[in-house]
Design a protein around this motif. Structure first.
Motif, PDB file in Angstrom:
ATOM      1  N   MET A   8      65.229 -40.365 -86.147  1.00  0.00           N
ATOM      2  CA  MET A   8      64.815 -39.437 -87.184  1.00  0.00           C
ATOM      3  C   MET A   8      63.436 -38.901 -86.825  1.00  0.00           C
ATOM      4  SD  MET A   8      64.281 -39.937 -91.272  1.00  0.00           S
ATOM      5  CE  MET A   8      65.930 -39.458 -91.670  1.00  0.00           C
ATOM      6  N   ARG A   9      63.286 -37.605 -87.002  1.00  0.00           N
ATOM      7  CA  ARG A   9      62.012 -36.944 -86.717  1.00  0.00           C
ATOM      8  C   ARG A   9      61.379 -36.492 -88.028  1.00  0.00           C
ATOM      9  NH1 ARG A   9      60.952 -31.935 -83.041  1.00  0.00           N
ATOM     10  NH2 ARG A   9      58.743 -32.288 -82.951  1.00  0.00           N
ATOM     11  N   VAL A  10      60.133 -36.908 -88.264  1.00  0.00           N
ATOM     12  CA  VAL A  10      59.447 -36.659 -89.529  1.00  0.00           C
ATOM     13  C   VAL A  10      58.180 -35.851 -89.280  1.00  0.00           C
ATOM     14  CG1 VAL A  10      58.378 -37.728 -91.560  1.00  0.00           C
ATOM     15  CG2 VAL A  10      60.320 -38.861 -90.437  1.00  0.00           C
ATOM     16  N   LEU A  11      58.009 -34.808 -90.076  1.00  0.00           N
ATOM     17  CA  LEU A  11      56.794 -33.997 -90.067  1.00  0.00           C
ATOM     18  C   LEU A  11      56.017 -34.284 -91.343  1.00  0.00           C
ATOM     19  CD1 LEU A  11      54.877 -31.620 -89.333  1.00  0.00           C
ATOM     20  CD2 LEU A  11      56.562 -30.101 -90.429  1.00  0.00           C
ATOM     21  N   GLU A  27      50.376 -25.638 -86.904  1.00  0.00           N
ATOM     22  CA  GLU A  27      50.760 -26.892 -86.255  1.00  0.00           C
ATOM     23  C   GLU A  27      52.127 -27.358 -86.752  1.00  0.00           C
ATOM     24  OE1 GLU A  27      47.613 -29.637 -87.131  1.00  0.00           O
ATOM     25  OE2 GLU A  27      46.197 -28.643 -85.784  1.00  0.00           O
ATOM     26  N   GLY A  28      52.374 -27.195 -88.039  1.00  0.00           N
ATOM     27  CA  GLY A  28      53.672 -27.566 -88.605  1.00  0.00           C
ATOM     28  C   GLY A  28      54.801 -26.753 -88.007  1.00  0.00           C
ATOM     29  N   ARG A  29      54.577 -25.471 -87.808  1.00  0.00           N
ATOM     30  CA  ARG A  29      55.593 -24.611 -87.176  1.00  0.00           C
ATOM     31  C   ARG A  29      55.852 -25.041 -85.738  1.00  0.00           C
ATOM     32  NH1 ARG A  29      58.150 -21.316 -89.885  1.00  0.00           N
ATOM     33  NH2 ARG A  29      57.330 -20.278 -91.694  1.00  0.00           N
ATOM     34  N   LEU A  38      55.301 -32.225 -97.130  1.00  0.00           N
ATOM     35  CA  LEU A  38      54.362 -31.115 -97.016  1.00  0.00           C
ATOM     36  C   LEU A  38      53.406 -31.032 -98.192  1.00  0.00           C
ATOM     37  CD1 LEU A  38      56.913 -28.262 -96.100  1.00  0.00           C
ATOM     38  CD2 LEU A  38      55.733 -29.818 -94.527  1.00  0.00           C
ATOM     39  N   ASP A  39      52.118 -30.972 -97.892  1.00  0.00           N
ATOM     40  CA  ASP A  39      51.146 -30.553 -98.893  1.00  0.00           C
ATOM     41  C   ASP A  39      51.406 -29.058 -99.081  1.00  0.00           C
ATOM     42  OD1 ASP A  39      49.002 -30.256-100.598  1.00  0.00           O
ATOM     43  OD2 ASP A  39      47.477 -30.706 -99.093  1.00  0.00           O
ATOM     44  N   ILE A  40      51.107 -28.525-100.222  1.00  0.00           N
ATOM     45  CA  ILE A  40      51.343 -27.090-100.449  1.00  0.00           C
ATOM     46  C   ILE A  40      50.148 -26.259-100.010  1.00  0.00           C
ATOM     47  CG2 ILE A  40      51.687 -25.310-102.208  1.00  0.00           C
ATOM     48  CD1 ILE A  40      53.510 -27.345-103.665  1.00  0.00           C
ATOM     49  N   ASP A  41      48.956 -26.625-100.472  1.00  0.00           N
ATOM     50  CA  ASP A  41      47.747 -25.865-100.142  1.00  0.00           C
ATOM     51  C   ASP A  41      47.035 -26.523 -98.967  1.00  0.00           C
ATOM     52  OD1 ASP A  41      47.602 -23.768-102.203  1.00  0.00           O
ATOM     53  OD2 ASP A  41      47.557 -25.477-103.568  1.00  0.00           O
ATOM     54  N   VAL A  42      47.102 -25.872 -97.812  1.00  0.00           N
ATOM     55  CA  VAL A  42      46.406 -26.373 -96.628  1.00  0.00           C
ATOM     56  C   VAL A  42      45.437 -25.303 -96.145  1.00  0.00           C
ATOM     57  CG1 VAL A  42      48.229 -27.996 -95.980  1.00  0.00           C
ATOM     58  CG2 VAL A  42      48.314 -25.668 -95.103  1.00  0.00           C
ATOM     59  N   PHE A  89      57.647 -32.048-101.188  1.00  0.00           N
ATOM     60  CA  PHE A  89      56.270 -31.597-101.402  1.00  0.00           C
ATOM     61  C   PHE A  89      55.458 -32.789-101.915  1.00  0.00           C
ATOM     62  CE2 PHE A  89      58.202 -27.285-102.173  1.00  0.00           C
ATOM     63  CZ  PHE A  89      57.611 -26.665-101.091  1.00  0.00           C
ATOM     64  N   VAL A  90      54.270 -32.967-101.351  1.00  0.00           N
ATOM     65  CA  VAL A  90      53.317 -33.980-101.800  1.00  0.00           C
ATOM     66  C   VAL A  90      52.027 -33.208-102.017  1.00  0.00           C
ATOM     67  CG1 VAL A  90      52.145 -36.148-101.280  1.00  0.00           C
ATOM     68  CG2 VAL A  90      54.463 -35.741-100.394  1.00  0.00           C
ATOM     69  N   SER A  91      51.739 -32.876-103.274  1.00  0.00           N
ATOM     70  CA  SER A  91      50.699 -31.882-103.504  1.00  0.00           C
ATOM     71  C   SER A  91      49.938 -32.072-104.804  1.00  0.00           C
ATOM     72  CB  SER A  91      51.360 -30.492-103.514  1.00  0.00           C
ATOM     73  OG  SER A  91      50.403 -29.490-103.724  1.00  0.00           O
TER      74      SER A  91
END
Length: 124
Positions: free
Chosen positions: A1-4, A37-39, A51-55, A76-78
């Motif tokens: 499993m690959r996690v971002l 970087e996420g892309r 994913l945080d929403i506001d980066v 989402f973790v925000s």
């Protein structure tokens, strides 16, 4: 499993990473601090994204949508409010900051329990 994990606050990213690694010990976990970087990470297969929403370089909604369409499970973790989530993304899991260890683990377990989804990475 690959996690971002996309989080621009290093201490928070490391905390989420520790929880993910403890729950999914065989996973390949990549931390990113910006949408760019996420892309880059998402050019390969991503099975689960927190994913945080506001980066620093914007909001992650478009990336979340792309990952969702590609078959990744997105959480989402925000500190943003769920009410601000665009209508097309309200089906995605949402954990408010500050979060508890249990909330992250529960969301990972729920995401992993869902049936596999078709992958489409050409749009990423």
């Amino acid at each position: 499993m690959r996690v971002l994990i996309l989080e621009d606050q290093a201490i928070v990213g490391l905390e989420v990473e520790a929880i993910v690694r403890a729950r999914l010990p065989g996973a390949t976990v990549t931390l990113a601090a910006t949408i760019r970087e996420g892309r880059d990470v998402a050019r390969g297969t991503v099975d689960l994204a927190l994913l945080d929403i506001d980066v620093a370089d914007g909001k992650t909604y478009e990336l979340a949508s792309d990952l969702d369409r590609a078959g990744a499970r997105v959480i989402f973790v925000s500190g943003s409010t769920r009410a601000d989530t665009p209508q097309g993304l309200t089906h995605l899991a949402f954990i408010s900051k500050p979060f508890s260890h249990f909330e992250i683990v529960r969301a990972i377990e729920e995401a992993c329990a869902e049936a596999p989804r078709a992958r489409r990475t050409e749009d990423l």
